[in-house]
Design a protein around this motif. Structure first.
Motif, PDB file in Angstrom:
ATOM      1  N   VAL A 182       0.998  -1.246   0.040  1.00  0.00           N
ATOM      2  CA  VAL A 182       0.034   0.094   0.040  1.00  0.00           C
ATOM      3  C   VAL A 182       0.868   1.078  -0.067  1.00  0.00           C
ATOM      4  O   VAL A 182       0.784   2.163  -0.629  1.00  0.00           O
ATOM      5  CB  VAL A 182      -0.974  -0.044   1.172  1.00  0.00           C
ATOM      6  N   ARG A 183       1.936   1.271   0.810  1.00  0.00           N
ATOM      7  CA  ARG A 183       3.160   2.328   0.856  1.00  0.00           C
ATOM      8  C   ARG A 183       3.698   2.413  -0.592  1.00  0.00           C
ATOM      9  O   ARG A 183       3.978   3.571  -0.868  1.00  0.00           O
ATOM     10  CB  ARG A 183       3.809   2.102   2.010  1.00  0.00           C
ATOM     11  N   SER A 184       3.974   1.467  -1.096  1.00  0.00           N
ATOM     12  CA  SER A 184       4.660   1.387  -2.349  1.00  0.00           C
ATOM     13  C   SER A 184       4.049   0.584  -3.439  1.00  0.00           C
ATOM     14  O   SER A 184       4.337  -0.603  -3.521  1.00  0.00           O
ATOM     15  CB  SER A 184       6.018   1.194  -1.987  1.00  0.00           C
ATOM     16  N   PRO A 185       3.179   0.857  -4.185  1.00  0.00           N
ATOM     17  CA  PRO A 185       2.250   0.105  -5.063  1.00  0.00           C
ATOM     18  C   PRO A 185       3.065  -0.617  -5.772  1.00  0.00           C
ATOM     19  O   PRO A 185       3.868  -0.168  -6.619  1.00  0.00           O
ATOM     20  CB  PRO A 185       1.315   0.994  -5.670  1.00  0.00           C
ATOM     21  N   PHE A 186       2.449  -1.856  -6.467  1.00  0.00           N
ATOM     22  CA  PHE A 186       3.069  -2.927  -7.227  1.00  0.00           C
ATOM     23  C   PHE A 186       2.571  -2.456  -8.660  1.00  0.00           C
ATOM     24  O   PHE A 186       1.366  -2.955  -8.835  1.00  0.00           O
ATOM     25  CB  PHE A 186       2.898  -4.204  -6.829  1.00  0.00           C
ATOM     26  N   LEU A 187       3.185  -1.917  -9.658  1.00  0.00           N
ATOM     27  CA  LEU A 187       2.641  -1.336 -10.673  1.00  0.00           C
ATOM     28  C   LEU A 187       1.712  -1.790 -11.300  1.00  0.00           C
ATOM     29  O   LEU A 187       0.589  -1.853 -11.811  1.00  0.00           O
ATOM     30  CB  LEU A 187       3.808  -0.664 -11.568  1.00  0.00           C
ATOM     31  N   GLU A 188       2.229  -3.261 -11.797  1.00  0.00           N
ATOM     32  CA  GLU A 188       1.492  -3.950 -12.653  1.00  0.00           C
ATOM     33  C   GLU A 188       0.608  -5.210 -12.082  1.00  0.00           C
ATOM     34  O   GLU A 188      -0.236  -5.755 -12.539  1.00  0.00           O
ATOM     35  CB  GLU A 188       2.734  -4.898 -13.832  1.00  0.00           C
ATOM     36  N   ILE A 189       0.722  -5.235 -10.934  1.00  0.00           N
ATOM     37  CA  ILE A 189      -0.129  -6.362 -10.198  1.00  0.00           C
ATOM     38  C   ILE A 189      -1.610  -6.070 -10.526  1.00  0.00           C
ATOM     39  O   ILE A 189      -2.206  -4.745 -10.181  1.00  0.00           O
ATOM     40  CB  ILE A 189      -0.033  -6.551  -8.803  1.00  0.00           C
ATOM     41  N   CYS A 190      -2.635  -6.947 -10.741  1.00  0.00           N
ATOM     42  CA  CYS A 190      -4.006  -7.199 -10.789  1.00  0.00           C
ATOM     43  C   CYS A 190      -4.471  -8.319 -10.403  1.00  0.00           C
ATOM     44  O   CYS A 190      -3.599  -9.346 -10.651  1.00  0.00           O
ATOM     45  CB  CYS A 190      -4.215  -7.008 -12.478  1.00  0.00           C
ATOM     46  N   SER A 191      -5.507  -8.269  -9.493  1.00  0.00           N
ATOM     47  CA  SER A 191      -6.134  -9.327  -8.862  1.00  0.00           C
ATOM     48  C   SER A 191      -7.702  -9.392  -8.934  1.00  0.00           C
ATOM     49  O   SER A 191      -8.219  -8.364  -9.429  1.00  0.00           O
ATOM     50  CB  SER A 191      -5.853  -9.519  -7.382  1.00  0.00           C
ATOM     51  N   PRO A 192      -8.489 -10.586  -8.461  1.00  0.00           N
ATOM     52  CA  PRO A 192     -10.012 -10.272  -8.729  1.00  0.00           C
ATOM     53  C   PRO A 192     -10.331  -9.288  -7.689  1.00  0.00           C
ATOM     54  O   PRO A 192      -9.745  -9.130  -6.738  1.00  0.00           O
ATOM     55  CB  PRO A 192     -10.194 -11.805  -8.326  1.00  0.00           C
ATOM     56  N   PRO A 193     -11.481  -8.698  -8.118  1.00  0.00           N
ATOM     57  CA  PRO A 193     -12.159  -7.601  -7.099  1.00  0.00           C
ATOM     58  C   PRO A 193     -12.590  -8.138  -5.832  1.00  0.00           C
ATOM     59  O   PRO A 193     -12.625  -9.566  -5.952  1.00  0.00           O
ATOM     60  CB  PRO A 193     -13.124  -7.196  -8.033  1.00  0.00           C
ATOM     61  N   PRO A 194     -12.567  -7.551  -4.856  1.00  0.00           N
ATOM     62  CA  PRO A 194     -12.235  -6.156  -4.778  1.00  0.00           C
ATOM     63  C   PRO A 194     -10.748  -5.785  -4.340  1.00  0.00           C
ATOM     64  O   PRO A 194     -10.520  -4.575  -3.821  1.00  0.00           O
ATOM     65  CB  PRO A 194     -13.206  -5.704  -3.327  1.00  0.00           C
ATOM     66  N   ILE A 195      -9.895  -6.696  -4.536  1.00  0.00           N
ATOM     67  CA  ILE A 195      -8.362  -6.400  -4.353  1.00  0.00           C
ATOM     68  C   ILE A 195      -8.185  -5.135  -5.357  1.00  0.00           C
ATOM     69  O   ILE A 195      -8.191  -5.230  -6.568  1.00  0.00           O
ATOM     70  CB  ILE A 195      -7.513  -7.633  -4.570  1.00  0.00           C
ATOM     71  N   PRO A 196      -7.501  -4.241  -4.735  1.00  0.00           N
ATOM     72  CA  PRO A 196      -7.200  -3.047  -5.828  1.00  0.00           C
ATOM     73  C   PRO A 196      -6.008  -3.289  -6.515  1.00  0.00           C
ATOM     74  O   PRO A 196      -4.990  -4.159  -5.970  1.00  0.00           O
ATOM     75  CB  PRO A 196      -6.861  -1.874  -4.966  1.00  0.00           C
ATOM     76  N   SER A 197      -6.142  -2.929  -7.653  1.00  0.00           N
ATOM     77  CA  SER A 197      -4.635  -3.169  -8.490  1.00  0.00           C
ATOM     78  C   SER A 197      -3.854  -2.055  -8.090  1.00  0.00           C
ATOM     79  O   SER A 197      -3.849  -1.212  -7.400  1.00  0.00           O
ATOM     80  CB  SER A 197      -5.065  -3.027  -9.977  1.00  0.00           C
ATOM     81  N   GLY A 198      -2.625  -2.172  -8.509  1.00  0.00           N
ATOM     82  CA  GLY A 198      -1.417  -1.419  -8.287  1.00  0.00           C
ATOM     83  C   GLY A 198      -1.977  -0.048  -9.026  1.00  0.00           C
ATOM     84  O   GLY A 198      -1.631   1.098  -8.488  1.00  0.00           O
ATOM     85  N   LEU A 199      -2.488   0.042 -10.103  1.00  0.00           N
ATOM     86  CA  LEU A 199      -3.039   1.128 -10.946  1.00  0.00           C
ATOM     87  C   LEU A 199      -4.041   1.945  -9.884  1.00  0.00           C
ATOM     88  O   LEU A 199      -3.898   3.057  -9.723  1.00  0.00           O
ATOM     89  CB  LEU A 199      -3.493   0.979 -12.250  1.00  0.00           C
ATOM     90  N   ASP A 200      -4.860   0.949  -9.270  1.00  0.00           N
ATOM     91  CA  ASP A 200      -5.942   1.797  -8.350  1.00  0.00           C
ATOM     92  C   ASP A 200      -5.431   2.330  -7.222  1.00  0.00           C
ATOM     93  O   ASP A 200      -5.614   3.557  -6.828  1.00  0.00           O
ATOM     94  CB  ASP A 200      -6.952   0.508  -7.966  1.00  0.00           C
ATOM     95  N   LEU A 201      -4.183   1.936  -6.730  1.00  0.00           N
ATOM     96  CA  LEU A 201      -3.613   2.337  -5.531  1.00  0.00           C
ATOM     97  C   LEU A 201      -2.944   3.496  -5.922  1.00  0.00           C
ATOM     98  O   LEU A 201      -2.828   4.717  -5.153  1.00  0.00           O
ATOM     99  CB  LEU A 201      -2.678   1.332  -4.908  1.00  0.00           C
ATOM    100  N   LEU A 202      -2.422   3.663  -6.988  1.00  0.00           N
ATOM    101  CA  LEU A 202      -1.525   4.843  -7.506  1.00  0.00           C
ATOM    102  C   LEU A 202      -2.570   5.968  -7.945  1.00  0.00           C
ATOM    103  O   LEU A 202      -2.006   7.009  -7.486  1.00  0.00           O
ATOM    104  CB  LEU A 202      -0.794   4.403  -8.682  1.00  0.00           C
ATOM    105  N   ARG A 203      -3.870   5.735  -8.160  1.00  0.00           N
ATOM    106  CA  ARG A 203      -4.517   6.767  -8.785  1.00  0.00           C
ATOM    107  C   ARG A 203      -4.789   7.644  -7.429  1.00  0.00           C
ATOM    108  O   ARG A 203      -5.218   8.678  -7.318  1.00  0.00           O
ATOM    109  CB  ARG A 203      -5.834   6.235  -9.129  1.00  0.00           C
ATOM    110  N   LYS A 204      -4.845   6.865  -6.252  1.00  0.00           N
ATOM    111  CA  LYS A 204      -5.381   7.404  -5.020  1.00  0.00           C
ATOM    112  C   LYS A 204      -4.237   8.166  -4.139  1.00  0.00           C
ATOM    113  O   LYS A 204      -4.567   8.819  -3.136  1.00  0.00           O
ATOM    114  CB  LYS A 204      -5.793   6.426  -4.129  1.00  0.00           C
ATOM    115  N   MET A 205      -3.030   8.131  -4.711  1.00  0.00           N
ATOM    116  CA  MET A 205      -1.966   8.729  -3.987  1.00  0.00           C
ATOM    117  C   MET A 205      -1.454   9.853  -4.866  1.00  0.00           C
ATOM    118  O   MET A 205      -1.504   9.927  -5.880  1.00  0.00           O
ATOM    119  CB  MET A 205      -0.839   7.579  -3.998  1.00  0.00           C
ATOM    120  N   ASP A 206      -0.904  10.859  -3.942  1.00  0.00           N
ATOM    121  CA  ASP A 206      -0.482  12.153  -4.556  1.00  0.00           C
ATOM    122  C   ASP A 206       1.086  11.843  -4.796  1.00  0.00           C
ATOM    123  O   ASP A 206       1.650  11.265  -4.073  1.00  0.00           O
ATOM    124  CB  ASP A 206      -0.712  13.313  -3.772  1.00  0.00           C
ATOM    125  N   PRO A 207       1.854  12.238  -5.923  1.00  0.00           N
ATOM    126  CA  PRO A 207       3.184  12.250  -6.098  1.00  0.00           C
ATOM    127  C   PRO A 207       3.760  13.145  -5.196  1.00  0.00           C
ATOM    128  O   PRO A 207       3.377  13.982  -4.633  1.00  0.00           O
ATOM    129  CB  PRO A 207       3.463  12.968  -7.292  1.00  0.00           C
TER     130      PRO A 207
END
Length: 309
Positions: free
Chosen positions: A90-115
């Motif tokens: 969660v602190r350092s999202p895994f860019l490409e990881i994708c799993s069955p919902p509702p597990i957030p993908s790496g992209l999902d987690l990154l969208r919620k984080m500010d640079p």
């Protein structure tokens, strides 16, 4: 409607347990990837990082979590409590990881984080979204000698119920040599990143160097990140990122992932963290066959790997 968004990372995995299977591998541009990643590759490729984002890249089981923890502590001035705000993925999202919902993908987690964000990937160089190079993002790559890397990956594949069944050790050696594991060939991976390191300003580190002299390597990372921390803070970071400390840290040891997904009774996520453990796994004949193949696959490269320190 907002209930799923409020799930913690661990709760999301708990909820999706019945959907967790050993996902088959599908080749993308010749690289075998877990089916969920392969199916979402176009979205991953289109990801646009901020220039302030940092990428940590490794072949699986080469010191990724260790490097993520070092970086997080450097960015938080060695504040151990700040670095326990959430589990590593969660602190350092895994860019490409994708799993069955509702597990957030790496992209999902990154969208919620500010640079600025710290982003992890296991992609070989050629699959990394081009936005990282267009935006001149800083990148740390960690490489581990082939034999120890394979031993660690084998034990991980035994306990990780989302990766393909590893099968017996004897066969796993050949899968590794032939690049048939998730994220492809170790040989191509380490060579591909090595070839680009100067052109792309990549800090290329070695797991063995980190074990041999962790303080020196932490200071190298600090300088690369344009940070300057006092000696006592560096000492604290070295201690907090020792294998023993991280193995006991619930925010770093992946105990957040439930047993049906990561069965740590089969093998702990943080198993040994040693250099030279391969000698406990390879027979003399296996080592001979591996070494001969290694010479062919690494011919013409000057990457200074060590199998002992």
């Amino acid at each position: 409607m907002s209930q799923e968004k409020e799930l913690t990372f661990s709760e999301a995995i708990e909820k999706a347990q019945q959907s967790i299977v050993r996902f088959p591998l599908i080749p993308i541009r010749g690289i075998p990837l877990m089916s969920y990643i392969a199916q979402n590759f176009d979205s991953i490729w289109a990801f646009r990082p901020d220039p302030s984002d940092l990428l940590i890249a490794t072949y699986p089981k080469a010191g990724t979590t260790w490097t993520q923890e070092i970086v997080d502590l450097l960015l938080h001035n060695g504040d151990a409590e700040a670095c326990k705000r959430a589990p590593t993925p969660v602190r350092s999202p895994f860019l490409e990881i994708c799993s069955p919902p509702p597990i957030p993908s790496g992209l999902d987690l990154l969208r919620k984080m500010d640079p600025p964000r710290v982003i992890k990937t296991h992609f070989p160089f050629q699959l990394v979204p081009p936005g990282f190079w267009e935006n001149k993002c800083k990148t740390i790559y960690v490489a581990r000698n082939a034999k120890d890397n394979m031993v660690s990956y084998f034990h991980f594949d035994c306990m990780n119920k989302t990766q393909p069944e590893p099968g017996p050790w004897e066969g796993y050696i050949h899968k590794f040599m032939q690049g048939e594991l998730s994220w492809g060939s170790w040989y191509d991976h380490v060579k591909g990143w090595w070839a680009e390191r100067e052109k792309r300003n990549i800090l290329y580190l070695f797991y063995e160097d980190m074990k041999e002299n962790p303080r020196r390597e932490v200071e190298r990372i600090m300088r690369y990140l344009d940070l300057s921390l006092p000696d006592d803070v560096i000492s604290r970071i070295v201690e907090l990122t020792s294998f023993k400390s991280m193995k006991e840290n619930p925010m770093a040891n992946y105990s957040c992932v439930p047993k049906p997904v990561f069965d740590q009774s089969i093998s702990p996520f943080m198993r040994k963290g040693e250099v030279g453990d391969w000698t406990n796994h390879f027979t003399a004949e296996q080592s001979k066959v591996f070494d001969e193949d290694y010479e062919k696959q690494m011919k013409g490269t000057d990457i200074p790997f060590r199998t002992q320190i």
